[in-house]
Design an enzyme around this catalytic site. Structure first.
Site, PDB file in Angstrom:
ATOM      1  N   VAL A   1      -9.826  33.900   0.586  1.00 21.99           N
ATOM      2  CA  VAL A   1      -9.371  34.819   1.637  1.00 21.99           C
ATOM      3  C   VAL A   1      -8.111  34.247   2.291  1.00 21.99           C
ATOM      4  CG1 VAL A   1      -9.975  35.857   3.858  1.00 21.99           C
ATOM      5  CG2 VAL A   1     -11.683  35.737   2.026  1.00 21.99           C
TER       6      VAL A   1
ATOM      7  N   ASP B   1      -2.678  31.149   0.880  1.00 18.60           N
ATOM      8  CA  ASP B   1      -1.546  31.776   1.576  1.00 18.60           C
ATOM      9  C   ASP B   1      -0.224  31.478   0.890  1.00 18.60           C
ATOM     10  OD1 ASP B   1      -2.420  33.330   3.667  1.00 18.60           O
ATOM     11  OD2 ASP B   1      -2.545  31.685   5.086  1.00 18.60           O
TER      12      ASP B   1
ATOM     13  N   ASP C   1      -5.807  12.513  -2.798  1.00 14.53           N
ATOM     14  CA  ASP C   1      -4.445  12.707  -2.298  1.00 14.53           C
ATOM     15  C   ASP C   1      -3.495  11.786  -3.057  1.00 14.53           C
ATOM     16  OD1 ASP C   1      -3.251  14.118   0.459  1.00 14.53           O
ATOM     17  OD2 ASP C   1      -2.060  12.409  -0.227  1.00 14.53           O
TER      18      ASP C   1
ATOM     19  N   TYR D   1       3.481  34.248  11.170  1.00 13.47           N
ATOM     20  CA  TYR D   1       3.349  33.635   9.848  1.00 13.47           C
ATOM     21  C   TYR D   1       3.994  34.580   8.839  1.00 13.47           C
ATOM     22  CZ  TYR D   1      -0.063  30.217  11.572  1.00 13.47           C
ATOM     23  OH  TYR D   1      -0.671  29.197  12.243  1.00 13.47           O
TER      24      TYR D   1
ATOM     25  N   VAL E   1      -3.861  21.727  -0.380  1.00 14.41           N
ATOM     26  CA  VAL E   1      -2.551  21.136  -0.675  1.00 14.41           C
ATOM     27  C   VAL E   1      -1.455  22.000  -0.065  1.00 14.41           C
ATOM     28  CG1 VAL E   1      -0.928  20.505  -2.494  1.00 14.41           C
ATOM     29  CG2 VAL E   1      -3.379  20.079  -2.790  1.00 14.41           C
ATOM     30  N   LEU E   2      -0.491  21.365   0.592  1.00 10.76           N
ATOM     31  CA  LEU E   2       0.599  22.101   1.239  1.00 10.76           C
ATOM     32  C   LEU E   2       1.939  21.452   0.952  1.00 10.76           C
ATOM     33  CD1 LEU E   2       1.653  24.199   3.398  1.00 10.76           C
ATOM     34  CD2 LEU E   2       1.430  22.329   5.047  1.00 10.76           C
TER      35      LEU E   2
ATOM     36  N   ARG F   1      -6.906  33.622  -6.841  1.00 13.22           N
ATOM     37  CA  ARG F   1      -6.066  34.779  -6.511  1.00 13.22           C
ATOM     38  C   ARG F   1      -6.477  35.267  -5.120  1.00 13.22           C
ATOM     39  NH1 ARG F   1      -9.547  39.013  -7.090  1.00 13.22           N
ATOM     40  NH2 ARG F   1     -11.136  38.901  -8.737  1.00 13.22           N
TER      41      ARG F   1
ATOM     42  N   GLU G   1       4.908  28.859  10.031  1.00 13.39           N
ATOM     43  CA  GLU G   1       4.508  27.759   9.139  1.00 13.39           C
ATOM     44  C   GLU G   1       5.641  26.808   8.800  1.00 13.39           C
ATOM     45  OE1 GLU G   1       5.628  31.105   6.274  1.00 13.39           O
ATOM     46  OE2 GLU G   1       4.608  30.940   8.207  1.00 13.39           O
TER      47      GLU G   1
ATOM     48  N   HIS H   1       4.835  33.204   5.166  1.00  7.54           N
ATOM     49  CA  HIS H   1       4.373  32.784   3.836  1.00  7.54           C
ATOM     50  C   HIS H   1       5.128  33.529   2.736  1.00  7.54           C
ATOM     51  CE1 HIS H   1       1.157  30.502   5.691  1.00  7.54           C
ATOM     52  NE2 HIS H   1       0.713  31.567   6.308  1.00  7.54           N
TER      53      HIS H   1
ATOM     54  N   ILE I   1      -4.019  18.211   7.243  1.00  2.27           N
ATOM     55  CA  ILE I   1      -4.821  18.768   8.344  1.00  2.27           C
ATOM     56  C   ILE I   1      -6.046  19.491   7.812  1.00  2.27           C
ATOM     57  CG2 ILE I   1      -4.815  20.298  10.341  1.00  2.27           C
ATOM     58  CD1 ILE I   1      -3.045  17.877  10.707  1.00  2.27           C
ATOM     59  N   VAL I   2      -5.869  20.326   6.790  1.00  3.85           N
ATOM     60  CA  VAL I   2      -7.004  21.051   6.214  1.00  3.85           C
ATOM     61  C   VAL I   2      -8.040  20.072   5.665  1.00  3.85           C
ATOM     62  CG1 VAL I   2      -7.731  22.523   4.280  1.00  3.85           C
ATOM     63  CG2 VAL I   2      -5.770  23.177   5.682  1.00  3.85           C
TER      64      VAL I   2
ATOM     65  N   LYS J   1      -0.136  37.546  11.408  1.00  2.00           N
ATOM     66  CA  LYS J   1      -0.004  37.496   9.945  1.00  2.00           C
ATOM     67  C   LYS J   1       1.266  38.192   9.477  1.00  2.00           C
ATOM     68  CE  LYS J   1      -2.136  35.903   7.281  1.00  2.00           C
ATOM     69  NZ  LYS J   1      -1.931  34.514   6.766  1.00  2.00           N
TER      70      LYS J   1
ATOM     71  N   ARG K   1      -7.076  38.626  14.926  1.00  2.00           N
ATOM     72  CA  ARG K   1      -6.366  37.816  15.921  1.00  2.00           C
ATOM     73  C   ARG K   1      -5.252  38.643  16.566  1.00  2.00           C
ATOM     74  NH1 ARG K   1      -5.045  32.985  11.826  1.00  2.00           N
ATOM     75  NH2 ARG K   1      -5.027  34.800  10.434  1.00  2.00           N
TER      76      ARG K   1
END
Length: 370
Positions: A298, A270, A198, A94, A239-240, A279, A118, A96, A178-179, A75, A15
């Site tokens: 990933v 992330d 949830d 981003y 989960v965020l 991992r 984020e 993270h 959202i995910v 990233k 990207r």
């Protein structure tokens, strides 16, 4: 302002932080844009489109970082980019940071103003710059999971949609944000049996209405999670907790009870992942097995579809890029509470509480510093 757009160097990250359309708008507003050679090539934006839009094509990342007042990326910087950090640089990308102590150290040591996509919030309190990539990753998670369920990828050999006379595959989605919502759309569209878990009962009610009862909604507790994951062919972690390390919702013991050849796609990786056995992996080496369960973790999934992802991301980020360029970082932070929420490091100080908690560091609210 001089805005720099370097080529991404993370493994298979294709990207780019600004499109030619964004360059044109910045140049028309009186700013200078430096774009590293081939920065947009993998997203189908060649150098000549950037030049036509008014960008200056620069031959090396070193010169982009050295000359730019604000660097706009996709990233989080990797170790070989830390050498470019300097006092006064504004980095908009981003980040993270919660699981990335070394990157946090480098940003603080060099007094970089690190503004993380984020954690930027809009007036409604939502995360507008995380949403588009969560939409992409959520939809991709089912595509990826379906592929890894194929025998050649180590999976159980299950077709998610089944066929007449054969039951469809079971998909368990952890998290109804959202995910999770986008994963559910694709999984249901493929004909799978989908269970979504949830904590928020009101959100489960909303999803039940949105999907017309086709989705099995389950309240989150360890008993329900263990049961759902043990029955699943594909588990998707979504989960965020904004800016913070993801909680480990699925334990090692739960993974050990899953079917052999089942697949886990942890989209939360992330932020450290919500599956205890997860991992970080890369597009070059995307998967591994634990207890016979295939794990795909990933950290930059949307890079596999860079044209779509770049357009979706920059649609959201560009108004903020333009505002930061117009006002300068300090004034934009003071004027816009949403941008202020995005600031994770400022003048050598950590400014985001969730990152501080994850790394057990001292921090100060950005309002005390500007």
């Amino acid at each position: 302002m001089i805005v720099g757009v370097p080529r991404e160097v993370k493994d298979h990250e294709s990207r780019v932080g600004v499109t030619p359309a964004g360059v044109k708008a910045l140049v028309e507003a009186g700013h200078t844009v430096l774009v590293e050679h081939d920065a947009g090539a993998l997203s189908a934006f060649p150098d000549d489109e950037y030049q036509s839009a008014g960008a200056e094509i620069v031959g090396s990342a070193y010169d982009v970082w050295r000359l730019a007042e604000m660097v706009v990326k996709v990233k989080e910087p990797v170790e070989k980019e830390y050498k470019h950090f300097r006092e006064g640089l504004v980095l908009f990308t981003y980040l993270h940071l919660a699981p990335l102590t070394d990157l946090t150290n480098a940003l603080l040591e060099k007094k970089v103003t690190g503004i993380a996509y984020e954690t930027v919030r809009d007036r409604a309190g939502a995360l507008p710059l995380l949403t588009p990539m969560s939409e992409v990753a959520g939809r991709m998670s089912v595509q990826v999971g379906a592929a890894y369920l194929e025998k050649e990828h180590g999976g159980r050999g299950v077709l998610l949609g089944g066929v007449p006379g054969v039951a469809p595959g079971n998909v368990c989605i952890i998290g109804g944000g959202i995910v999770g919502t986008n994963a559910a759309k694709i999984a249901l569209g493929m004909g799978a049996k989908v269970t979504l878990i949830d904590l928020n009962l009101n959100r489960l009610r909303e999803l039940d209405d949105i999907f017309g009862g086709r989705l099995y909604t389950v309240a989150s507790n360890s008993y329900n999670i263990e049961r759902a994951t043990s029955e699943a062919d594909l588990v998707i972690g979504g989960v965020l907790i904004p800016g913070a390390a993801a909680p480990k919702i699925v334990t090692k013991a739960m993974v050990a009870k899953m079917k052999k050849g089942a697949v886990i796609v942890d989209v939360a990786i992330d932020q450290g992942g919500c599956i205890e056995t997860a991992r970080p992996t890369t597009h070059s080496n995307p998967s591994y097995e634990v207890n016979g369960v295939v794990h795909y973790c990933v950290t930059n999934m949307p890079a596999a579809v860079p044209n779509t992802s770049t357009l979706a991301l920059t649609n959201a980020t560009f108004p903020y890029v333009l505002k930061l360029a117009r006002l300068g970082a300090k004034a934009a932070i003071s004027e816009d509470k949403g941008i202020a929420e995005g600031v994770n490091t400022f003048d050598g100080t950590l400014t985001y509480g969730a990152v501080a908690a994850a790394q057990q560091r001292e921090w100060k609210p950005i309002a005390e510093l500007v």
